[in-house]
Write a protein that holds these residues in place. Sequence first.
Motif, PDB file in Angstrom:
ATOM      1  N   SER A 235    -112.579 -76.314 -55.054  1.00 28.75           N
ATOM      2  CA  SER A 235    -113.384 -77.115 -54.146  1.00 28.75           C
ATOM      3  C   SER A 235    -112.578 -78.363 -53.788  1.00 28.75           C
ATOM      4  O   SER A 235    -111.554 -78.653 -54.382  1.00 28.75           O
ATOM      5  CB  SER A 235    -114.691 -77.501 -54.815  1.00 28.75           C
ATOM      6  N   ALA A 236    -113.080 -79.080 -52.807  1.00 28.89           N
ATOM      7  CA  ALA A 236    -112.335 -80.240 -52.329  1.00 28.89           C
ATOM      8  C   ALA A 236    -112.179 -81.291 -53.419  1.00 28.89           C
ATOM      9  O   ALA A 236    -111.265 -82.095 -53.397  1.00 28.89           O
ATOM     10  CB  ALA A 236    -113.028 -80.837 -51.110  1.00 28.89           C
ATOM     11  N   SER A 237    -113.081 -81.253 -54.396  1.00 29.08           N
ATOM     12  CA  SER A 237    -112.971 -82.226 -55.467  1.00 29.08           C
ATOM     13  C   SER A 237    -111.888 -81.846 -56.483  1.00 29.08           C
ATOM     14  O   SER A 237    -111.649 -82.577 -57.426  1.00 29.08           O
ATOM     15  CB  SER A 237    -114.308 -82.348 -56.178  1.00 29.08           C
ATOM     16  N   GLY A 238    -111.291 -80.694 -56.272  1.00 32.20           N
ATOM     17  CA  GLY A 238    -110.224 -80.279 -57.167  1.00 32.20           C
ATOM     18  C   GLY A 238    -110.701 -79.426 -58.314  1.00 32.20           C
ATOM     19  O   GLY A 238    -109.973 -79.176 -59.260  1.00 32.20           O
ATOM     20  N   LYS A 239    -111.937 -78.983 -58.228  1.00 26.58           N
ATOM     21  CA  LYS A 239    -112.487 -78.177 -59.316  1.00 26.58           C
ATOM     22  C   LYS A 239    -112.258 -76.708 -59.013  1.00 26.58           C
ATOM     23  O   LYS A 239    -112.400 -76.262 -57.882  1.00 26.58           O
ATOM     24  CB  LYS A 239    -113.982 -78.471 -59.433  1.00 26.58           C
ATOM     25  N   GLY A 271    -108.103 -84.815 -55.920  1.00 26.88           N
ATOM     26  CA  GLY A 271    -108.855 -83.955 -55.027  1.00 26.88           C
ATOM     27  C   GLY A 271    -107.933 -83.362 -53.985  1.00 26.88           C
ATOM     28  O   GLY A 271    -106.760 -83.659 -53.926  1.00 26.88           O
ATOM     29  N   LEU A 272    -108.513 -82.488 -53.183  1.00 31.43           N
ATOM     30  CA  LEU A 272    -107.738 -81.832 -52.147  1.00 31.43           C
ATOM     31  C   LEU A 272    -108.269 -82.260 -50.790  1.00 31.43           C
ATOM     32  O   LEU A 272    -109.402 -82.733 -50.681  1.00 31.43           O
ATOM     33  CB  LEU A 272    -107.889 -80.312 -52.292  1.00 31.43           C
ATOM     34  N   PRO A 273    -107.461 -82.088 -49.753  1.00 32.37           N
ATOM     35  CA  PRO A 273    -107.955 -82.435 -48.421  1.00 32.37           C
ATOM     36  C   PRO A 273    -109.172 -81.618 -48.023  1.00 32.37           C
ATOM     37  O   PRO A 273    -110.013 -82.056 -47.263  1.00 32.37           O
ATOM     38  CB  PRO A 273    -106.778 -82.119 -47.513  1.00 32.37           C
ATOM     39  N   LYS A 274    -109.251 -80.410 -48.521  1.00 31.46           N
ATOM     40  CA  LYS A 274    -110.381 -79.553 -48.189  1.00 31.46           C
ATOM     41  C   LYS A 274    -110.476 -78.456 -49.246  1.00 31.46           C
ATOM     42  O   LYS A 274    -109.599 -78.346 -50.090  1.00 31.46           O
ATOM     43  CB  LYS A 274    -110.186 -78.933 -46.800  1.00 31.46           C
ATOM     44  N   ASP A 275    -111.512 -77.660 -49.124  1.00 27.82           N
ATOM     45  CA  ASP A 275    -111.627 -76.516 -50.028  1.00 27.82           C
ATOM     46  C   ASP A 275    -110.399 -75.637 -49.866  1.00 27.82           C
ATOM     47  O   ASP A 275    -109.867 -75.504 -48.771  1.00 27.82           O
ATOM     48  CB  ASP A 275    -112.874 -75.692 -49.681  1.00 27.82           C
ATOM     49  N   LEU A 276    -110.007 -75.024 -50.966  1.00 24.93           N
ATOM     50  CA  LEU A 276    -108.761 -74.279 -50.913  1.00 24.93           C
ATOM     51  C   LEU A 276    -108.960 -72.964 -51.639  1.00 24.93           C
ATOM     52  O   LEU A 276    -109.405 -72.945 -52.776  1.00 24.93           O
ATOM     53  CB  LEU A 276    -107.668 -75.098 -51.590  1.00 24.93           C
TER      54      LEU A 276
END
Lengths: 292, 178, 432, 224
Positions: A235-239, A271-276
Amino acid sequence: MSVVPLHSNNAFHQDPKFGRLLLLSLIVHVVVWAVFTGGWFGVSQRPKPPVYYVDLIHKPVLNPQAGRPEPRPASKPKPEPVKSAAVTPSAPKEPAKPVAKIPPKPPEVVVPKPTPKPEPKPAAKPVPKPAAEPDRRTEQKLQNALDEIRERQKHEAERDALKERLAKLSESVNAAATVPADVPVGMPDGQGNEVGVSALAFVQAFIQQNWVLSPYLLDQSRIANIEAKATLAYSASGKLVRFRINSPSGNQQFDDSLKRAITKSDQLPQGLPKDLELVVTFNLKDIAAARR
Amino acid sequence: MKVMQMLKVSMVVLFLCGGLIGCSTTPPVTQMDDQAKVTQADMSQQAEAKGVDEGAVKSEAVPSHDAVAGLERIYFDFDQFTLSADARRILGENAKYLNANNGLQVVIEGHCDERGSDEYNLALGESRALAAKNYLVSLGIDAKRISVISYGEEKPLVSGSSEEAWAQNRRAEFKAVH
Amino acid sequence: MFVRWIVLLVACCALPWSVRAATEIEISAPGEQSIPLALTQFLPDQGPQSARVAAEINEVLNADLDLSGLFRFVDPAAFLDDAGRISLLSNQVNFPQWRMLGAETLIKGSYSLTGEQLVVEARLFDIVNRRLLTGRRYVGEVKDVRRMAHAFADLVLKALTGEEGPFSSRIAYISNQTGHPELWLMDVDGKRPIRLTDHRSIVLNPDFSPRGKEILFTSYRANNPDLYRKEIYSGKEARLSYRPGLNVAGRMAPNEREIALTLSKDGNPEIYLVDISGRVLKRITDNWGIDSDPSWSPDGSRMAFVSNRQGNPHIFIADIFTGKAERLTTQGKYNATPAWNPKGDRIAFTRQEGGRFDIYTIKTDGTDERRLTFGPGNSEHPRWSPDSRFIVYSSDKSGNRAIYVMRADGTGARRLTTLESDSRHPAWSTRW
Amino acid sequence: MELVLNAGPVVKLVLLILVYFSVVSWAIIFYKQLVIFRAMRDSERFLDFFWSKKRFDAIGQGLDHYRHSPLTVLFREVYRELAQNRRQTEGQEADNLVADLGEQERVARVLRRSTTSESHRLEKYLSFLATTGSAAPFIGLFGTVWGIMDAFHGIGTSGSASLAVVAPGISEALVATAIGLVAAIPAVIGYNHFVNKINVLTGEMDNFSQEMLNIVQRMSSRVH
């Protein structure tokens, strides 16, 4: 009693057009969806944490493209106020600028190679590669010392290979423009040529760092062609939301090590820029290459 | 490939025959090469090599055979069991001694230097002893009077890891059987 | 009308699918090539504390697991309070604490001492997945503590690699400690050496029978290099082959019914097959040169050996049934002492290069030759561990010849025997 | 968002069906609201208009303003029937009594027919709401069950059963039930609402029919 004929039955009722209402309903749904997912609920209320930029060492920048001018200067002639103030602030008529070199090719920008800018940053590759092969003539050298050297060389080679791979990867990733240039993450006054890696390369490096596999676990002859693929969703939060090993290698030890690596990578440090969603191919090509 | 092998084998056989018959030929090139290389490589070590005198015959060696005063030992080149001209000369002397002492039963001990595989060296020592025996037999000594035994690298004449020591250890010795 | 909705809906559903297209990345080397292992000191459970027991277990495990090359030991100085607790159940271990230290695997254990009776409990945990990987309880006497630790090291390797370790096996070798070269037996870490023969002559060339119950060796006890066999446990000894000339390099076939042996009874060292009573079954080689030092393939159908039939000593492979031999090594001028690994894919041998011997391995098809040792001194006589992971050999790099062991890729070499006497001719038993 | 995108194909299909149900049922709700609102409004106004006029033909001229009311339709049908009747009786000298009786009978039949067709018109599409209301939760539940099955299967293959691994799958699966309920609740409410309104309208239609019959009866007795 005079009788007035009435007009035909068909036209009398003018029922509303159902198709239009269907469209209306659809619009309502889309709007509701947008309201729910677009972050109007609660998300915006959360105060943004203060961001401190500390440039102590070279840490991978999540999105080094931030702040970078549009990659297509031809379509949108942009003035480059950030770039070299000495150069004329705007020269939109010049199609190719040899000085300010805002390249239409992202790879040139992002490859972590030392830029000629007089910044206090150290060069990206400070690897003092000792090309010295094990000296066969020095009889006094102990076997242990030799082992050590070999071990170190192996590590060195691995690190080099890794770096190369990283560079290549970020290159290809940016060439494919997977991470859009307008994501609001990165350095505040980023110029797009900082040493750093893209989000994808960052995730790759993180998982790799968590992957522990001793080559002694495997049959040495299998190292060259062992491979497994896993799908990871962050997820965008890095989870780590979900993962699945789609095509296991068939080797228990190898697959177990992957599971451990993924389990250890369940939370990215940033975190990430978006879901990955990633399909990660794990293999030992670099080790096999180092062996050869 | 096959032709090459055969050629090589036949050359070696020819050489052997030559050696046995006693034509005085120069040592083969490969041999020279080996020698030269080894000598060079070990120049540095010669200094620290233990003295030759120090390495007397090991006392704990199997106490079965006695050296015979009239029988001199012969020496070989590295990884070789061909007889050099010098060795053939000594063997000729030994044959004379054996002819003179008709009742003497001898055992030829084949030895190697410490380098190389032990198993292979056992075989090499055996071949050296056998080469000496065959030469003596060709000189008219009754084969029944001669037995052979190989000690490989187990009983060096002198200890030490110098070219000199090695050269001393690559030998065949003649001992009397009681 | 209806068609329009369908199209609309399909478009709507296609939207999320197209977004889904996943990006692909490749990771082609692990970030770390050794497993971080936390090896804790074993703790006394019941009975008195014995620092010696704990230290000995720790020492053996440390040495064995270090040799395996699989592990990187987490510094015990960094251990937190969980290391001081006997918590051998996976729900008692404080896994987060260990993970914080960067460990992935954890060994914990306890011992109970009552008189000479010793009970050792050992556990291997997977820290990442928080589960027990393997565990065992060993009951024995105090003197068996090293054996217990070796056995657990084997088990650790089995749990992690699927293949048991070789640490419970033994190594036979020749040492002249007593003044004569005699046959000795020791643990794989060089400890607990036992002398097996008292020939006071020359003993050479030991080799274990495939089941590890007997040792074949050559002895000059009867003034001739004769082949003997000895039962390890009973100590019974028999002279097997005592033909005039060489009776050396005896190697028992995997089926334990035949012995490959170098005999020079016909005037030239050749390899023969003899049965276990010493009767010749078959002659394998037949040529003018020296043929010696056979080594069986694990399936018993082929045999590597040394021959100088083409001038210099080289390794050849002969088919047992047809007797046809093919040359394996092409490089160098002196290749000897082949040892076929139990896995069957590689052959270790020694080569003389620049006046010095080093150990090499090569695939059985003659490809992929690798040099394992790089001096100084001579490294000779390689023999494989029963799992093909390690190679034991002799080397004189530190003065006297001593037995060393290294991983099959040449790393991690360590000396097993002391330098006071000459030790050589190692042979590694099967697991027992 | 990612919850939906990460779901498996079956769950996705279920979600799609539910979205379809929701969209269509909302369209029907809008539609019915429009139709019934207009019908109620026009009925009221039509009745005022009806009682304010004395003559049928005068009423017949003003019908266009109240076209959404079912009552208007009833009146119009009756009016057309009567007009047709008049034309026929003008042409031929028939027995008045017989004609009278026939007239009443025919008007009654016309009224019955119109009432039925109007009720049908009003109730059109309502059954879809009922279906949505009852079926959507089940479809959603199916999606959930399937999703959970999938999640557990995933756990089986990945070998790890920690909550962190299980939870995402289950939460994904539960989305299906949520969407099912989101689709069903408005449908049920709308259905009840509309059925109630339609009952009112049908009652009005019945009343109006009786009135019309009375009027026709009175008319025929006045003529003769």
